[in-house]
Design a protein around this motif. Structure first.
Motif, short mmCIF file in Angstrom:
data_model
loop_
_atom_site.label_atom_id
_atom_site.label_comp_id
_atom_site.label_asym_id
_atom_site.label_seq_id
_atom_site.Cartn_x
_atom_site.Cartn_y
_atom_site.Cartn_z
N ALA A 135 -4.66 -3.82 2.24
CA ALA A 135 -3.39 -3.09 2.23
C ALA A 135 -3.27 -2.14 3.40
CB ALA A 135 -3.27 -2.30 0.93
N MET A 136 -2.03 -1.84 3.75
CA MET A 136 -1.71 -0.81 4.73
C MET A 136 -1.88 0.55 4.05
SD MET A 136 1.65 -2.79 6.22
CE MET A 136 2.02 -1.74 7.62
N LEU A 137 -2.66 1.40 4.65
CA LEU A 137 -2.97 2.70 4.06
C LEU A 137 -2.03 3.76 4.61
CD1 LEU A 137 -6.86 2.53 4.26
CD2 LEU A 137 -5.42 2.18 2.25
N PRO A 138 -1.32 4.46 3.74
CA PRO A 138 -0.37 5.47 4.21
C PRO A 138 -1.07 6.68 4.80
CG PRO A 138 0.02 4.89 1.89
CD PRO A 138 -1.31 4.33 2.27
N ARG A 139 -0.32 7.38 5.62
CA ARG A 139 -0.71 8.71 6.09
C ARG A 139 0.52 9.60 5.94
NH1 ARG A 139 -4.33 9.08 11.19
NH2 ARG A 139 -5.92 9.15 9.55
N PRO A 140 0.41 10.70 5.20
CA PRO A 140 1.56 11.59 5.03
C PRO A 140 2.17 11.97 6.38
CG PRO A 140 -0.20 12.24 3.54
CD PRO A 140 -0.77 11.18 4.44
N GLY A 141 3.49 11.89 6.44
CA GLY A 141 4.21 12.23 7.66
C GLY A 141 4.38 11.08 8.64
N GLU A 142 3.69 9.96 8.42
CA GLU A 142 3.78 8.80 9.31
C GLU A 142 4.76 7.79 8.74
OE1 GLU A 142 0.13 6.82 11.20
OE2 GLU A 142 0.62 5.47 9.52
N ARG A 143 5.62 7.27 9.59
CA ARG A 143 6.54 6.22 9.15
C ARG A 143 5.77 4.92 8.97
NH1 ARG A 143 11.18 4.58 12.32
NH2 ARG A 143 9.59 4.16 13.86
N PRO A 144 6.01 4.17 7.89
CA PRO A 144 5.38 2.86 7.76
C PRO A 144 5.61 1.98 8.98
CG PRO A 144 6.33 3.48 5.68
CD PRO A 144 6.76 4.53 6.67
N GLY A 145 6.77 2.09 9.61
CA GLY A 145 7.04 1.28 10.79
C GLY A 145 6.17 1.62 11.98
N ASP A 146 5.57 2.81 11.96
CA ASP A 146 4.69 3.23 13.05
C ASP A 146 3.22 2.91 12.78
OD1 ASP A 146 6.84 4.26 14.46
OD2 ASP A 146 6.61 6.27 13.62
N TRP A 147 2.94 2.40 11.58
CA TRP A 147 1.55 2.12 11.19
C TRP A 147 0.89 1.15 12.16
CZ3 TRP A 147 -1.46 -2.04 9.76
CH2 TRP A 147 -2.61 -1.79 9.00
N GLY A 179 0.81 -1.21 0.00
CA GLY A 179 0.00 0.00 0.00
C GLY A 179 0.85 1.26 0.00
N PHE A 180 1.97 1.24 0.70
CA PHE A 180 2.85 2.40 0.75
C PHE A 180 3.49 2.66 -0.62
CE2 PHE A 180 2.93 0.69 5.12
CZ PHE A 180 2.42 1.80 5.79
N THR A 181 3.87 1.59 -1.30
CA THR A 181 4.49 1.72 -2.62
C THR A 181 3.47 2.07 -3.69
OG1 THR A 181 6.21 0.12 -2.04
CG2 THR A 181 5.81 0.51 -4.38
N GLY A 182 2.34 1.36 -3.68
CA GLY A 182 1.35 1.57 -4.73
C GLY A 182 0.84 3.00 -4.77
N ALA A 183 0.54 3.55 -3.59
CA ALA A 183 0.03 4.92 -3.55
C ALA A 183 1.08 5.91 -4.04
CB ALA A 183 -0.40 5.27 -2.13
N LEU A 184 2.35 5.63 -3.76
CA LEU A 184 3.43 6.52 -4.18
C LEU A 184 3.71 6.40 -5.68
CD1 LEU A 184 5.44 8.53 -2.86
CD2 LEU A 184 7.03 6.59 -2.63
N ALA A 185 3.47 5.23 -6.23
CA ALA A 185 3.80 4.98 -7.64
C ALA A 185 2.76 5.53 -8.61
CB ALA A 185 3.94 3.47 -7.88
N ALA A 214 3.02 14.18 -0.08
CA ALA A 214 2.30 15.17 0.71
C ALA A 214 0.84 14.80 0.92
CB ALA A 214 2.39 16.54 0.04
N ALA A 215 0.31 13.92 0.07
CA ALA A 215 -1.10 13.53 0.16
C ALA A 215 -1.29 12.20 -0.56
CB ALA A 215 -2.00 14.60 -0.48
N LEU A 216 -2.39 11.54 -0.28
CA LEU A 216 -2.74 10.34 -1.03
C LEU A 216 -3.10 10.73 -2.47
CD1 LEU A 216 -4.95 8.44 1.58
CD2 LEU A 216 -2.57 8.00 0.98
N PRO A 217 -2.99 9.79 -3.41
CA PRO A 217 -3.30 10.12 -4.80
C PRO A 217 -4.73 10.63 -4.97
CG PRO A 217 -2.22 7.99 -4.65
CD PRO A 217 -2.54 8.39 -3.25
#
Length: 225
Positions: A92-104, A72-78, A161-164
């Motif tokens: 999938a794991m949903l990203p949040r801008p400013g949050e580390r994937p390890g902290d998800w 999820g972190f890669t797909g949203a960025l790609a 900076a934001a989700l797609p």
């Protein structure tokens, strides 16, 4: 024909998409199982997103990005790199801008949700076959290629900076023990604000129920592909 870029989860070989690729082809669509540099300690999420872009031909129609689990972190960025027409998260794991994937994990309460679901379901939450591969035939599990996953992509904040700003769907796996349904419904509501679709299968539903998953992906992509 729709092209689906299939972004794998952590430590996952692209071959685990093989049944889904075949089901998509049967329906007249193309699935590209992306190979990520998951074992490379020098590769961060931007490198992962670049890897997705490198496996898509720029003269092809706009693809639909499908992101599974840690993918999820890669797909949203790609998405911006491949001019995606839509994004579909699958368990999938949903990203949040400013949050580390390890902290998800702690930010979402995932660990507690996993153990609560295991207590209700009567299985060992530390048994990865029971949690990760539930519902998958033992012969298929034995064939799986499992790769090491570097910690590097988890260490820095998600870099966008934001989700797609694209049509976005989420497919819940109804029997998922790794990301239990009730837990993921809460995460999807909080981070996407949409109603997810459901399909049968555990966390690796592409191995146990590829036909049903293919149907969900085609339906979700239909207005955009």
């Amino acid at each position: 024909m729709t092209t689906f870029l299939l972004v794998p989860g952590g430590g996952s070989d692209p071959s685990y998409w093989r049944f889904l690729v075949a089901e998509l082809a049967h329906r007249g669509h193309r699935g590209i199982a992306v190979d990520l540099p998951c074992e490379d300690d020098s590769a961060d999420l931007n490198d992962y997103a670049d890897a997705v872009a490198s496996q898509h031909h720029s003269d092809d129609p706009r693809p639909v990005v499908v992101a599974h689990s840690f993918g999820g972190f890669t797909g949203a960025l790609a998405c911006s790199r491949v001019n995606a027409s839509a994004l579909i998260y699958v368990s999938a794991m949903l990203p949040r801008p400013g949050e580390r994937p390890g902290d998800w994990w702690s930010a979402t309460g995932c660990d507690d949700a996993q153990r609560a679901a295991a207590a209700v379901g009567g299985y060992d939450p530390d048994d990865m076959d029971a949690v990760f591969y539930n519902g998958v035939d033992a012969a298929v599990i034995a064939e799986q290629v499992e790769r090491a996953q570097s910690d590097t992509p988890s260490l820095k904040p998600w870099p966008a900076a934001a989700l797609p700003q694209l049509p976005t769907s989420f497919v819940l796996f109804r029997d998922d023990r790794f990301f239990p349904e009730e837990f993921m419904r809460g995460v999807v509501a909080d981070r996407l604000g949409i109603e997810p679709m459901t399909t049968p299968g555990g966390h690796m539903a592409m191995l146990s129920h590829p036909a049903e998953l293919a149907d969900r992906l085609v339906a979700a992509a239909a207005p955009h592909g």
